[in-house]
Motif scaffolding. Structure first.
Motif, PDB file in Angstrom:
ATOM      1  N   VAL A 272       0.857  -1.185   0.000  1.00  0.00           N
ATOM      2  CA  VAL A 272       0.000   0.000   0.000  1.00  0.00           C
ATOM      3  C   VAL A 272       0.891   1.231   0.000  1.00  0.00           C
ATOM      4  O   VAL A 272       1.903   1.274   0.725  1.00  0.00           O
ATOM      5  CB  VAL A 272      -0.921   0.021   1.233  1.00  0.00           C
ATOM      6  CG1 VAL A 272      -1.814   1.259   1.232  1.00  0.00           C
ATOM      7  CG2 VAL A 272      -1.770  -1.242   1.299  1.00  0.00           C
ATOM      8  N   ALA A 273       0.526   2.239  -0.792  1.00  0.00           N
ATOM      9  CA  ALA A 273       1.315   3.470  -0.849  1.00  0.00           C
ATOM     10  C   ALA A 273       0.409   4.686  -0.817  1.00  0.00           C
ATOM     11  O   ALA A 273      -0.645   4.706  -1.469  1.00  0.00           O
ATOM     12  CB  ALA A 273       2.171   3.495  -2.116  1.00  0.00           C
ATOM     13  N   ASP A 274       0.816   5.672  -0.048  1.00  0.00           N
ATOM     14  CA  ASP A 274       0.145   6.968  -0.027  1.00  0.00           C
ATOM     15  C   ASP A 274       0.989   7.958  -0.812  1.00  0.00           C
ATOM     16  O   ASP A 274       2.200   8.099  -0.570  1.00  0.00           O
ATOM     17  CB  ASP A 274      -0.050   7.450   1.409  1.00  0.00           C
ATOM     18  CG  ASP A 274      -1.170   6.717   2.121  1.00  0.00           C
ATOM     19  OD1 ASP A 274      -2.322   6.808   1.647  1.00  0.00           O
ATOM     20  OD2 ASP A 274      -0.900   6.043   3.136  1.00  0.00           O
ATOM     21  N   LEU A 275       0.348   8.654  -1.731  1.00  0.00           N
ATOM     22  CA  LEU A 275       1.029   9.583  -2.631  1.00  0.00           C
ATOM     23  C   LEU A 275       0.319  10.921  -2.615  1.00  0.00           C
ATOM     24  O   LEU A 275      -0.867  11.011  -2.274  1.00  0.00           O
ATOM     25  CB  LEU A 275       1.024   9.031  -4.063  1.00  0.00           C
ATOM     26  CG  LEU A 275       1.532   7.603  -4.259  1.00  0.00           C
ATOM     27  CD1 LEU A 275       1.097   7.080  -5.619  1.00  0.00           C
ATOM     28  CD2 LEU A 275       3.051   7.552  -4.125  1.00  0.00           C
ATOM     29  N   ARG A 276       1.032  11.945  -3.040  1.00  0.00           N
ATOM     30  CA  ARG A 276       0.411  13.262  -3.202  1.00  0.00           C
ATOM     31  C   ARG A 276       0.642  13.708  -4.644  1.00  0.00           C
ATOM     32  O   ARG A 276       1.788  13.790  -5.098  1.00  0.00           O
ATOM     33  CB  ARG A 276       0.993  14.283  -2.225  1.00  0.00           C
ATOM     34  CG  ARG A 276       0.292  15.650  -2.297  1.00  0.00           C
ATOM     35  CD  ARG A 276       0.793  16.576  -1.195  1.00  0.00           C
ATOM     36  NE  ARG A 276       0.619  15.983   0.115  1.00  0.00           N
ATOM     37  CZ  ARG A 276      -0.546  15.956   0.771  1.00  0.00           C
ATOM     38  NH1 ARG A 276      -1.627  16.463   0.201  1.00  0.00           N
ATOM     39  NH2 ARG A 276      -0.616  15.415   1.962  1.00  0.00           N
ATOM     40  N   LEU A 277      -0.444  13.992  -5.336  1.00  0.00           N
ATOM     41  CA  LEU A 277      -0.369  14.434  -6.724  1.00  0.00           C
ATOM     42  C   LEU A 277      -0.195  15.945  -6.761  1.00  0.00           C
ATOM     43  O   LEU A 277      -0.991  16.694  -6.176  1.00  0.00           O
ATOM     44  CB  LEU A 277      -1.648  14.031  -7.473  1.00  0.00           C
ATOM     45  CG  LEU A 277      -1.780  14.459  -8.928  1.00  0.00           C
ATOM     46  CD1 LEU A 277      -0.645  13.892  -9.778  1.00  0.00           C
ATOM     47  CD2 LEU A 277      -3.130  14.024  -9.489  1.00  0.00           C
ATOM     48  N   ALA A 278       0.857  16.396  -7.419  1.00  0.00           N
ATOM     49  CA  ALA A 278       1.122  17.832  -7.515  1.00  0.00           C
ATOM     50  C   ALA A 278       0.013  18.522  -8.290  1.00  0.00           C
ATOM     51  O   ALA A 278      -0.568  17.938  -9.213  1.00  0.00           O
ATOM     52  CB  ALA A 278       2.464  18.065  -8.201  1.00  0.00           C
ATOM     53  N   PRO A 279      -0.323  19.765  -7.947  1.00  0.00           N
ATOM     54  CA  PRO A 279      -1.348  20.496  -8.698  1.00  0.00           C
ATOM     55  C   PRO A 279      -0.950  20.631 -10.163  1.00  0.00           C
ATOM     56  O   PRO A 279       0.239  20.702 -10.491  1.00  0.00           O
ATOM     57  CB  PRO A 279      -1.389  21.862  -8.009  1.00  0.00           C
ATOM     58  CG  PRO A 279      -0.784  21.636  -6.654  1.00  0.00           C
ATOM     59  CD  PRO A 279       0.233  20.553  -6.838  1.00  0.00           C
ATOM     60  N   ALA A 280      -1.950  20.647 -11.019  1.00  0.00           N
ATOM     61  CA  ALA A 280      -1.680  20.819 -12.446  1.00  0.00           C
ATOM     62  C   ALA A 280      -1.057  22.187 -12.684  1.00  0.00           C
ATOM     63  O   ALA A 280      -1.435  23.181 -12.044  1.00  0.00           O
ATOM     64  CB  ALA A 280      -2.970  20.668 -13.248  1.00  0.00           C
ATOM     65  N   ALA A 281      -0.100  22.221 -13.587  1.00  0.00           N
ATOM     66  CA  ALA A 281       0.570  23.487 -13.897  1.00  0.00           C
ATOM     67  C   ALA A 281      -0.414  24.470 -14.520  1.00  0.00           C
ATOM     68  O   ALA A 281      -1.208  24.107 -15.390  1.00  0.00           O
ATOM     69  CB  ALA A 281       1.744  23.247 -14.840  1.00  0.00           C
ATOM     70  N   THR A 282      -0.374  25.707 -14.069  1.00  0.00           N
ATOM     71  CA  THR A 282      -1.241  26.751 -14.626  1.00  0.00           C
ATOM     72  C   THR A 282      -0.576  27.351 -15.850  1.00  0.00           C
ATOM     73  O   THR A 282       0.581  27.784 -15.766  1.00  0.00           O
ATOM     74  CB  THR A 282      -1.486  27.856 -13.584  1.00  0.00           C
ATOM     75  OG1 THR A 282      -2.041  27.274 -12.411  1.00  0.00           O
ATOM     76  CG2 THR A 282      -2.429  28.921 -14.145  1.00  0.00           C
ATOM     77  N   PRO A 283      -1.264  27.367 -17.012  1.00  0.00           N
ATOM     78  CA  PRO A 283      -0.653  27.944 -18.209  1.00  0.00           C
ATOM     79  C   PRO A 283      -0.276  29.403 -17.992  1.00  0.00           C
ATOM     80  O   PRO A 283      -1.040  30.171 -17.411  1.00  0.00           O
ATOM     81  CB  PRO A 283      -1.772  27.809 -19.267  1.00  0.00           C
ATOM     82  CG  PRO A 283      -2.682  26.754 -18.731  1.00  0.00           C
ATOM     83  CD  PRO A 283      -2.626  26.855 -17.251  1.00  0.00           C
ATOM     84  N   LYS A 284       0.918  29.741 -18.431  1.00  0.00           N
ATOM     85  CA  LYS A 284       1.380  31.119 -18.280  1.00  0.00           C
ATOM     86  C   LYS A 284       0.743  32.013 -19.333  1.00  0.00           C
ATOM     87  O   LYS A 284       0.697  31.670 -20.507  1.00  0.00           O
ATOM     88  CB  LYS A 284       2.906  31.183 -18.405  1.00  0.00           C
ATOM     89  CG  LYS A 284       3.631  30.486 -17.253  1.00  0.00           C
ATOM     90  CD  LYS A 284       5.128  30.640 -17.395  1.00  0.00           C
ATOM     91  CE  LYS A 284       5.857  29.967 -16.234  1.00  0.00           C
ATOM     92  NZ  LYS A 284       7.334  30.108 -16.372  1.00  0.00           N
ATOM     93  N   VAL A 285       0.227  33.174 -18.884  1.00  0.00           N
ATOM     94  CA  VAL A 285      -0.379  34.148 -19.793  1.00  0.00           C
ATOM     95  C   VAL A 285       0.596  35.288 -19.970  1.00  0.00           C
ATOM     96  O   VAL A 285       1.041  35.901 -18.993  1.00  0.00           O
ATOM     97  CB  VAL A 285      -1.722  34.670 -19.235  1.00  0.00           C
ATOM     98  CG1 VAL A 285      -2.310  35.695 -20.176  1.00  0.00           C
ATOM     99  CG2 VAL A 285      -2.677  33.509 -19.002  1.00  0.00           C
ATOM    100  N   ALA A 286       0.955  35.584 -21.218  1.00  0.00           N
ATOM    101  CA  ALA A 286       1.901  36.658 -21.499  1.00  0.00           C
ATOM    102  C   ALA A 286       1.266  38.002 -21.162  1.00  0.00           C
ATOM    103  O   ALA A 286       0.169  38.321 -21.631  1.00  0.00           O
ATOM    104  CB  ALA A 286       2.324  36.614 -22.961  1.00  0.00           C
ATOM    105  N   ILE A 287       1.918  38.795 -20.321  1.00  0.00           N
ATOM    106  CA  ILE A 287       1.417  40.118 -19.939  1.00  0.00           C
ATOM    107  C   ILE A 287       2.362  41.156 -20.512  1.00  0.00           C
ATOM    108  O   ILE A 287       3.565  41.150 -20.231  1.00  0.00           O
ATOM    109  CB  ILE A 287       1.345  40.251 -18.408  1.00  0.00           C
ATOM    110  CG1 ILE A 287       0.405  39.175 -17.837  1.00  0.00           C
ATOM    111  CG2 ILE A 287       0.878  41.638 -18.004  1.00  0.00           C
ATOM    112  CD1 ILE A 287       0.346  39.166 -16.334  1.00  0.00           C
ATOM    113  N   GLU A 288       1.815  42.062 -21.310  1.00  0.00           N
ATOM    114  CA  GLU A 288       2.639  43.084 -21.958  1.00  0.00           C
ATOM    115  C   GLU A 288       3.117  44.086 -20.922  1.00  0.00           C
ATOM    116  O   GLU A 288       2.337  44.552 -20.084  1.00  0.00           O
ATOM    117  CB  GLU A 288       1.817  43.789 -23.029  1.00  0.00           C
ATOM    118  CG  GLU A 288       2.642  44.704 -23.920  1.00  0.00           C
ATOM    119  CD  GLU A 288       1.782  45.311 -25.028  1.00  0.00           C
ATOM    120  OE1 GLU A 288       2.365  45.916 -25.928  1.00  0.00           O
ATOM    121  OE2 GLU A 288       0.563  45.173 -24.977  1.00  0.00           O
ATOM    122  N   ALA A 289       4.395  44.392 -20.947  1.00  0.00           N
ATOM    123  CA  ALA A 289       4.960  45.344 -20.006  1.00  0.00           C
ATOM    124  C   ALA A 289       4.333  46.712 -20.220  1.00  0.00           C
ATOM    125  O   ALA A 289       4.086  47.133 -21.355  1.00  0.00           O
ATOM    126  CB  ALA A 289       6.476  45.428 -20.189  1.00  0.00           C
TER     127      ALA A 289
END
Length: 305
Positions: A272-289
């Motif tokens: 038996v194993a207990d695991l933790r699934l990392a949160p899904a990566a959030t897509p990066k949104v390009a923000i204009e300077a």
């Protein structure tokens, strides 16, 4: 239980030596036995409990196997040496029966051969829906028992997770065949971008070449959680036990803990194993300077008539 319209059954065709009969397609174990869905144990978001268990065709009592599973409240179980409809199992669908007894609603059987008048192979039980199933015959020496790699894509709280299960060719011989089987599995898993788990009876030691090949991309959860000193296959007399059953996880999972259950429901001990699934990566949104945006606005205004 009728298959969901989302379920896609896949079988990768390929040559396979088969001593006792043809390979059967992966199937949802569909029957009339009602399943009282087991309540999910209180666990943090992203926590997942899994189990791998070679049940020896339930020869010591399927109810004992179910008791062991139910006591641990896993979310996903990989089973090896499972009978469906064989005379050895009294004609029973062991996957369906274990689903009913444990409350793990979603189930699938991946047959490797026909044996004792029924189908024999590996299986998955899951608390989470199975979106798709696939089965891949593993390279096997001519005349040997067929071996397979099962693959289920689970919907884990809205996220796709790949669960692979297998049972490699038996020891103490056939080391070269297990290497070929591990290479096949490693190549297939490397093409899967989802969070992925591999569970099963690998029939080899932690430092063997087949297991080392798989560790190139997967974590040996028992080793990471320092439970690797405990064997899963008891030997007679003073010989101790062998560690040949594994839960392996890609980097999307953090191993939390693992334990071997010293129970007598089979000739193997479950892991038996207990695991933790990392949160899904959030897509990066390009923000204009701001400076670039202001300059562009000024240029556009100057060009206006």
């Amino acid at each position: 239980m009728r298959p969901s319209p989302l379920l896609t059954l896949l079988l990768v065709a390929g040559p396979l030596a088969c001593a006792t009969g043809p390979v059967v397609r992966p199937t949802l174990s569909s029957g009339v036995t009602p399943v009282a869905v087991a309540p999910k144990a209180a666990r943090d978001a992203g926590a997942l409990r899994v189990m791998t268990f070679n049940i020896q065709s339930g020869l010591r009592g399927l109810a004992q196997v179910a008791d062991v599973i139910r006591a641990e409240s896993p979310d996903v179980v990989a089973l090896q040496e499972v009978d469906v409809g064989s005379t050895r199992a009294g004609g029973e669908d062991q996957v369906e029966r274990l689903s009913a007894l444990t409350g793990l609603k979603y189930r699938a059987h991946f047959g490797t051969t026909k044996l004792y008048g029924g189908h024999y192979g590996i299986a998955l039980l899951s608390r989470y829906p199975m979106e798709s199933l696939a089965q891949y015959p593993l390279p096997t020496p001519r005349g040997a028992e067929p071996r397979t790699l099962a693959h289920a894509v689970l919907d884990v709280d809205g996220r796709e997770v790949s669960v692979y299960a297998t049972h490699l060719i038996r020891r103490p011989f056939n080391g070269a065949a297990r290497v070929r089987q591990s290479v096949f599995i490693a190549n297939l898993l490397a093409k899967d971008a989802r969070p992925r788990l591999l569970m099963g009876d690998l029939n080899d030691d932690p430092d063997s070449r087949p297991v080392r090949l798989l560790r190139r991309q997967l974590q040996d959860v028992a080793k990471v959680t320092h439970a690797d000193a405990k064997g899963t296959y008891p030997m007679p007399l003073f010989l101790g036990s062998l560690r040949i059953d594994y839960v392996m996880a890609c980097g999307a999972f953090t191993p939390v803990s693992s334990r071997v259950l010293h129970v007598g429901a089979s000739d193997h001990y479950p892991l038996v194993a207990d695991l933790r699934l990392a949160p899904a990566a959030t897509p990066k949104v390009a923000i204009e300077a701001p400076a670039a945006r202001d300059a562009a606005t000024t240029t556009a205004a100057a060009a206006a008539p």
